[in-house]
Design an enzyme around this catalytic site. Sequence first.
Site, PDB file in Angstrom:
ATOM      1  N   THR A  30      50.963 153.030  -3.916  1.00  0.00           N
ATOM      2  CA  THR A  30      50.195 153.867  -4.832  1.00  0.00           C
ATOM      3  C   THR A  30      51.055 154.339  -5.993  1.00  0.00           C
ATOM      4  O   THR A  30      50.557 154.980  -6.905  1.00  0.00           O
ATOM      5  CB  THR A  30      49.634 155.092  -4.089  1.00  0.00           C
ATOM      6  OG1 THR A  30      50.723 155.811  -3.493  1.00  0.00           O
ATOM      7  CG2 THR A  30      48.665 154.664  -2.996  1.00  0.00           C
TER       8      THR A  30
ATOM      9  N   LYS B  73      43.775 147.618  -0.589  1.00  0.00           N
ATOM     10  CA  LYS B  73      45.016 146.823  -0.632  1.00  0.00           C
ATOM     11  C   LYS B  73      45.300 146.162   0.716  1.00  0.00           C
ATOM     12  O   LYS B  73      45.633 144.977   0.778  1.00  0.00           O
ATOM     13  CB  LYS B  73      46.184 147.714  -1.069  1.00  0.00           C
ATOM     14  CG  LYS B  73      46.056 148.245  -2.502  1.00  0.00           C
ATOM     15  CD  LYS B  73      47.243 149.066  -2.922  1.00  0.00           C
ATOM     16  CE  LYS B  73      47.248 150.445  -2.306  1.00  0.00           C
ATOM     17  NZ  LYS B  73      46.129 151.300  -2.789  1.00  0.00           N
ATOM     18  N   THR B  74      45.169 146.926   1.787  1.00  0.00           N
ATOM     19  CA  THR B  74      45.372 146.344   3.125  1.00  0.00           C
ATOM     20  C   THR B  74      44.317 145.293   3.420  1.00  0.00           C
ATOM     21  O   THR B  74      44.620 144.227   3.972  1.00  0.00           O
ATOM     22  CB  THR B  74      45.326 147.447   4.195  1.00  0.00           C
ATOM     23  OG1 THR B  74      46.315 148.443   3.892  1.00  0.00           O
ATOM     24  CG2 THR B  74      45.604 146.868   5.575  1.00  0.00           C
TER      25      THR B  74
ATOM     26  N   ARG C 170      36.819 153.388   0.663  1.00  0.00           N
ATOM     27  CA  ARG C 170      37.171 154.099   1.894  1.00  0.00           C
ATOM     28  C   ARG C 170      36.372 155.390   2.021  1.00  0.00           C
ATOM     29  O   ARG C 170      35.872 155.724   3.104  1.00  0.00           O
ATOM     30  CB  ARG C 170      38.665 154.403   1.915  1.00  0.00           C
ATOM     31  CG  ARG C 170      39.118 155.135   3.179  1.00  0.00           C
ATOM     32  CD  ARG C 170      40.576 155.516   3.086  1.00  0.00           C
ATOM     33  NE  ARG C 170      41.425 154.337   3.045  1.00  0.00           N
ATOM     34  CZ  ARG C 170      42.702 154.354   2.680  1.00  0.00           C
ATOM     35  NH1 ARG C 170      43.273 155.489   2.313  1.00  0.00           N
ATOM     36  NH2 ARG C 170      43.419 153.247   2.667  1.00  0.00           N
TER      37      ARG C 170
ATOM     38  N   ASP D 229      53.110 148.320   3.790  1.00  0.00           N
ATOM     39  CA  ASP D 229      52.411 149.394   3.097  1.00  0.00           C
ATOM     40  C   ASP D 229      53.428 150.444   2.635  1.00  0.00           C
ATOM     41  O   ASP D 229      54.500 150.594   3.225  1.00  0.00           O
ATOM     42  CB  ASP D 229      51.383 150.024   4.038  1.00  0.00           C
ATOM     43  CG  ASP D 229      50.317 150.784   3.287  1.00  0.00           C
ATOM     44  OD1 ASP D 229      50.266 150.697   2.042  1.00  0.00           O
ATOM     45  OD2 ASP D 229      49.510 151.482   3.936  1.00  0.00           O
TER      46      ASP D 229
END
Length: 352
Positions: free
Chosen positions: A181, A87-88, A240, A132
């Site tokens: 999330t 997302k980032t 990740r 975020d």
Amino acid sequence: MAIVSSGSSAPRGSRPEPAPRLVDAAVQEHEQERPLQREDSLRPRKLADYIGQSELKQVLGIAIEATRTREEALDHVLLYGPPGLGKTTMALVLAEELGVRCRITSAPALERPRDIVGLLVNLQPRELLFIDEIHRLTRVAEELLYPAMEDFRLDLTVGKGTTARTRTLPLAPFTLVGATTRAGSLSSPLRDRFGLIQRLEFYGLEDLQAIVQRAAGLLNLELEPEAALEVARRCRGTPRIANRLLRRVRDVAAVGGHSLVGAALVQQALSLHRVDGRGLDASDRRLLDLLHNGYGGGPVGLDTLAAGLGEDPVTLESVVEPFLLQQGFLQRTPRGRVITEAGIAHLREHAA
């Protein structure tokens, strides 16, 4: 592209308060020039380099092209999904594609109204503001964002009691990119103000293998295709985690003096970290083993399991269980948790 920080100044005579912690992309760009790559530098910078999430890329690609044609700010974007899916990274890619700067912060850093006000008033035209964990915004911060997102203005109340008055500050057109999330935890008024709401899905094996191979190239690690596939099988569908496991493989290869990494070396490296062939780690197997051998397969309540494992129930529910549910090793029933036949078979296979 540069990512800059901003904050509001403290009143004269008062102790200065720290502004929201923001990431400076100039530091990231400097790190990319070093021989040893950091995780941030493994992020793709262009939409064409972003692997996977084809539907998301198609939607955002159309929005970017239309925005360029109209010479306007991109509509507000909400990205949601499990952690570690990019997302980032997508927010940074959007800024790069639009040729604007991106200011990055998180909702817990915006505790006071002055924090969010300081960010908004310093935004330049068409810039991106990435928040975020946006579901953790305070109510005051949310209410400040409503007119900012819709009409590009801030409605502030100055003074108290009978001397109170409302002041309106115009804002430059900007794009808010929110990441969460827990999309269900966002209030309806905030969620409805996003023009683009997109979910990031878990990655398939082919996309994960391509991500691992790309990251290996950036880390100057020579990886056989079978080795990349082996890492992809164990990363729980998350880039990740794939990058994290790849760095552990790189450590073992460097210490052992291996110039070429094969599947056997990947298995050896990740076995040291107790990650099995399906991506389950020690915590996952402890839960399944307790269910199967300690409670006869269940059903067992969450609090009972947490006490038996010495874990926090929230951690167990939000961190450990989701992947086991996704793999079909665990079931949640009205009476509690139950291990499945697939879960039992996996325990036996790992024991063997």
